[in-house]
Design a protein around this motif. Structure first.
Motif, mmCIF file in Angstrom:
data_model
loop_
_atom_site.group_PDB
_atom_site.id
_atom_site.type_symbol
_atom_site.label_atom_id
_atom_site.label_comp_id
_atom_site.label_asym_id
_atom_site.label_seq_id
_atom_site.Cartn_x
_atom_site.Cartn_y
_atom_site.Cartn_z
ATOM 1 N N THR A 1 0.810 -1.226 0.000
ATOM 2 C CA THR A 1 0.000 0.000 0.000
ATOM 3 C C THR A 1 0.838 1.270 0.000
ATOM 4 O O THR A 1 0.295 2.370 -0.007
ATOM 5 C CB THR A 1 -0.959 0.032 1.219
ATOM 6 N N HIS A 2 2.161 1.122 0.014
ATOM 7 C CA HIS A 2 3.047 2.292 -0.022
ATOM 8 C C HIS A 2 4.087 2.119 -1.124
ATOM 9 O O HIS A 2 5.281 1.899 -0.849
ATOM 10 C CB HIS A 2 3.732 2.499 1.334
ATOM 11 N N PRO A 3 3.660 2.200 -2.373
ATOM 12 C CA PRO A 3 4.614 2.073 -3.482
ATOM 13 C C PRO A 3 5.555 3.272 -3.527
ATOM 14 O O PRO A 3 5.298 4.303 -2.888
ATOM 15 C CB PRO A 3 3.705 2.034 -4.715
ATOM 16 N N SER A 4 6.624 3.157 -4.268
ATOM 17 C CA SER A 4 7.565 4.254 -4.428
ATOM 18 C C SER A 4 6.870 5.428 -5.107
ATOM 19 O O SER A 4 5.849 5.239 -5.795
ATOM 20 C CB SER A 4 8.760 3.804 -5.270
ATOM 21 N N PRO A 5 7.369 6.651 -4.927
ATOM 22 C CA PRO A 5 6.712 7.831 -5.499
ATOM 23 C C PRO A 5 6.456 7.732 -7.001
ATOM 24 O O PRO A 5 5.395 8.139 -7.483
ATOM 25 C CB PRO A 5 7.688 8.967 -5.171
ATOM 26 N N ASN A 6 7.415 7.187 -7.746
ATOM 27 C CA ASN A 6 7.213 7.101 -9.197
ATOM 28 C C ASN A 6 6.118 6.108 -9.550
ATOM 29 O O ASN A 6 5.307 6.335 -10.463
ATOM 30 C CB ASN A 6 8.519 6.723 -9.894
ATOM 31 N N VAL A 7 6.044 4.986 -8.809
ATOM 32 C CA VAL A 7 4.973 4.006 -9.057
ATOM 33 C C VAL A 7 3.617 4.587 -8.662
ATOM 34 O O VAL A 7 2.619 4.397 -9.371
ATOM 35 C CB VAL A 7 5.246 2.698 -8.288
ATOM 36 N N LYS A 8 3.581 5.321 -7.543
ATOM 37 C CA LYS A 8 2.330 5.942 -7.116
ATOM 38 C C LYS A 8 1.801 6.897 -8.176
ATOM 39 O O LYS A 8 0.600 6.927 -8.473
ATOM 40 C CB LYS A 8 2.544 6.693 -5.795
ATOM 41 N N GLU A 9 2.692 7.664 -8.782
ATOM 42 C CA GLU A 9 2.305 8.596 -9.844
ATOM 43 C C GLU A 9 1.763 7.834 -11.051
ATOM 44 O O GLU A 9 0.762 8.236 -11.657
ATOM 45 C CB GLU A 9 3.503 9.443 -10.245
ATOM 46 N N ILE A 10 2.395 6.732 -11.402
ATOM 47 C CA ILE A 10 1.936 5.918 -12.530
ATOM 48 C C ILE A 10 0.540 5.362 -12.265
ATOM 49 O O ILE A 10 -0.326 5.379 -13.147
ATOM 50 C CB ILE A 10 2.935 4.769 -12.796
ATOM 51 N N LEU A 11 0.313 4.869 -11.050
ATOM 52 C CA LEU A 11 -0.986 4.302 -10.701
ATOM 53 C C LEU A 11 -2.095 5.347 -10.801
ATOM 54 O O LEU A 11 -3.217 5.042 -11.231
ATOM 55 C CB LEU A 11 -0.947 3.721 -9.285
ATOM 56 N N GLU A 12 -1.787 6.566 -10.422
ATOM 57 C CA GLU A 12 -2.777 7.637 -10.475
ATOM 58 C C GLU A 12 -3.084 8.046 -11.912
ATOM 59 O O GLU A 12 -4.186 8.516 -12.215
ATOM 60 C CB GLU A 12 -2.276 8.847 -9.679
ATOM 61 N N MET A 13 -2.133 7.855 -12.804
ATOM 62 C CA MET A 13 -2.304 8.244 -14.206
ATOM 63 C C MET A 13 -2.960 7.159 -15.055
ATOM 64 O O MET A 13 -3.434 7.430 -16.163
ATOM 65 C CB MET A 13 -0.940 8.604 -14.809
ATOM 66 N N HIS A 14 -3.017 5.940 -14.523
ATOM 67 C CA HIS A 14 -3.560 4.824 -15.306
ATOM 68 C C HIS A 14 -4.685 4.140 -14.521
ATOM 69 O O HIS A 14 -4.427 3.276 -13.677
ATOM 70 C CB HIS A 14 -2.452 3.822 -15.629
ATOM 71 N N GLU B 1 -6.653 1.812 -15.222
ATOM 72 C CA GLU B 1 -6.725 0.357 -15.345
ATOM 73 C C GLU B 1 -5.836 -0.350 -14.316
ATOM 74 O O GLU B 1 -5.986 -1.566 -14.073
ATOM 75 C CB GLU B 1 -6.320 -0.083 -16.765
ATOM 76 N N LEU B 2 -4.935 0.405 -13.707
ATOM 77 C CA LEU B 2 -4.058 -0.162 -12.681
ATOM 78 C C LEU B 2 -4.590 0.097 -11.273
ATOM 79 O O LEU B 2 -3.885 -0.113 -10.282
ATOM 80 C CB LEU B 2 -2.644 0.430 -12.816
ATOM 81 N N ARG B 3 -5.827 0.530 -11.192
ATOM 82 C CA ARG B 3 -6.436 0.884 -9.906
ATOM 83 C C ARG B 3 -6.372 -0.238 -8.863
ATOM 84 O O ARG B 3 -6.244 0.033 -7.666
ATOM 85 C CB ARG B 3 -7.884 1.315 -10.121
ATOM 86 N N PRO B 4 -6.476 -1.524 -9.241
ATOM 87 C CA PRO B 4 -6.394 -2.586 -8.222
ATOM 88 C C PRO B 4 -5.116 -2.549 -7.391
ATOM 89 O O PRO B 4 -5.078 -3.079 -6.275
ATOM 90 C CB PRO B 4 -6.477 -3.869 -9.057
ATOM 91 N N PHE B 5 -4.051 -1.925 -7.930
ATOM 92 C CA PHE B 5 -2.805 -1.827 -7.177
ATOM 93 C C PHE B 5 -2.790 -0.626 -6.231
ATOM 94 O O PHE B 5 -1.869 -0.492 -5.413
ATOM 95 C CB PHE B 5 -1.616 -1.716 -8.136
ATOM 96 N N ASN B 6 -3.788 0.251 -6.353
ATOM 97 C CA ASN B 6 -3.864 1.451 -5.518
ATOM 98 C C ASN B 6 -4.689 1.110 -4.274
ATOM 99 O O ASN B 6 -5.891 1.314 -4.239
ATOM 100 C CB ASN B 6 -4.500 2.596 -6.314
ATOM 101 N N LEU B 7 -4.037 0.589 -3.268
ATOM 102 C CA LEU B 7 -4.711 0.021 -2.108
ATOM 103 C C LEU B 7 -4.700 0.963 -0.905
ATOM 104 O O LEU B 7 -3.717 1.667 -0.668
ATOM 105 C CB LEU B 7 -4.040 -1.297 -1.710
#
Length: 228
Positions: free
Chosen positions: A185-198, A200-206
């Motif tokens: 639930t605490h991905p790295s800042p760059n991964v967090k930004e990617i998840l917010e921009m995509h 379809e990757l919402r399941p990883f945004n926990l």
């Protein structure tokens, strides 16, 4: 991670730190300065030199109290963990019989409201215990074992399907679930930004509390099913 949560973690730590003798004042100053640095940034960016400057001491003075950076932060984590277990067991002592859902909801909320503690928990096994003298590790493990036994006994009382003497094992499993939840639930800042921009990757945004509560509930339900 909110400022309010960080302050809550910090306040719990300081409640214990205030009960020190005059002889320990400098040691507590060092620990307090290090805690402030880790609250504000990344553990891996902190050096003993930075801690010394924050504490207003010479770098060599720090090594009179802590041989390594890891030993310093393990001492901080030990204090925080002791306070955490005291507060947790106080709450559990007030409870009567609980359903799995009630206890999972309580535990998920109680733990996730302490994000700084969760950060230290993920550092403990992989970092803090790797460059620390044996006596400090033994003292930390012994205190954790005693606290785990107390919490385990409470779980056995609240959830009768947990066999006597097995509560501590449940606590250790929940600890492993906390570590996993913190990482996912605490991905790295760059991964967090990617998840917010995509989207379809919402399941990883926990959400930490929601996900941790789900993990605890599922584990307890599995234990209960074995007794039916």
């Amino acid at each position: 991670m909110t400022a309010g949560h960080l302050l809550s973690d910090h306040w719990s730590f300081m409640k214990r730190a205030r009960n020190t003798t005059q002889k320990e004042n400098r040691r507590e100053t060092i620990m307090e300065s290090a805690l402030q640095l880790v609250e504000a940034g990344n553990y891996h960016d902190i050096s003993m030199s930075k801690v010394a400057r924050a504490a207003g001491l010479a770098k060599g003075t720090l090594y009179l109290y802590f041989e390594t950076k890891e030993e310093l932060f393990l001492a901080i984590f030990s204090e925080m963990f002791e306070v955490f277990f005291a507060e947790l067991n106080h709450e559990l002592n007030q409870m009567e019989h609980q359903t799995i859902e009630e206890l999972a909801n309580f535990t998920g909320s109680f733990i996730s409201s302490r994000p700084l503690l969760m950060r230290f928990m993920t550092l403990s096994h992989t970092v803090l215990e790797q460059n620390t003298k044996a006596e400090a590790i033994i003292a930390f493990k012994q205190a954790t074992l005693a606290n785990t036994a107390k919490t385990g006994a409470n779980l056995e009382r609240l959830l009768p399907f947990i066999p006597q003497g097995q509560g501590a094992a449940v606590v250790l499993t929940v600890n492993a679930l906390i570590l996993g939840a913190q990482q996912l639930t605490h991905p790295s800042p760059n991964v967090k930004e990617i998840l917010e921009m995509h989207p379809e990757l919402r399941p990883f945004n926990l959400n930490t509390e929601t996900f941790l509560t789900h993990l605890i509930k599922t584990h307890l339900q599995g234990l209960e099913s074995k007794t039916l």
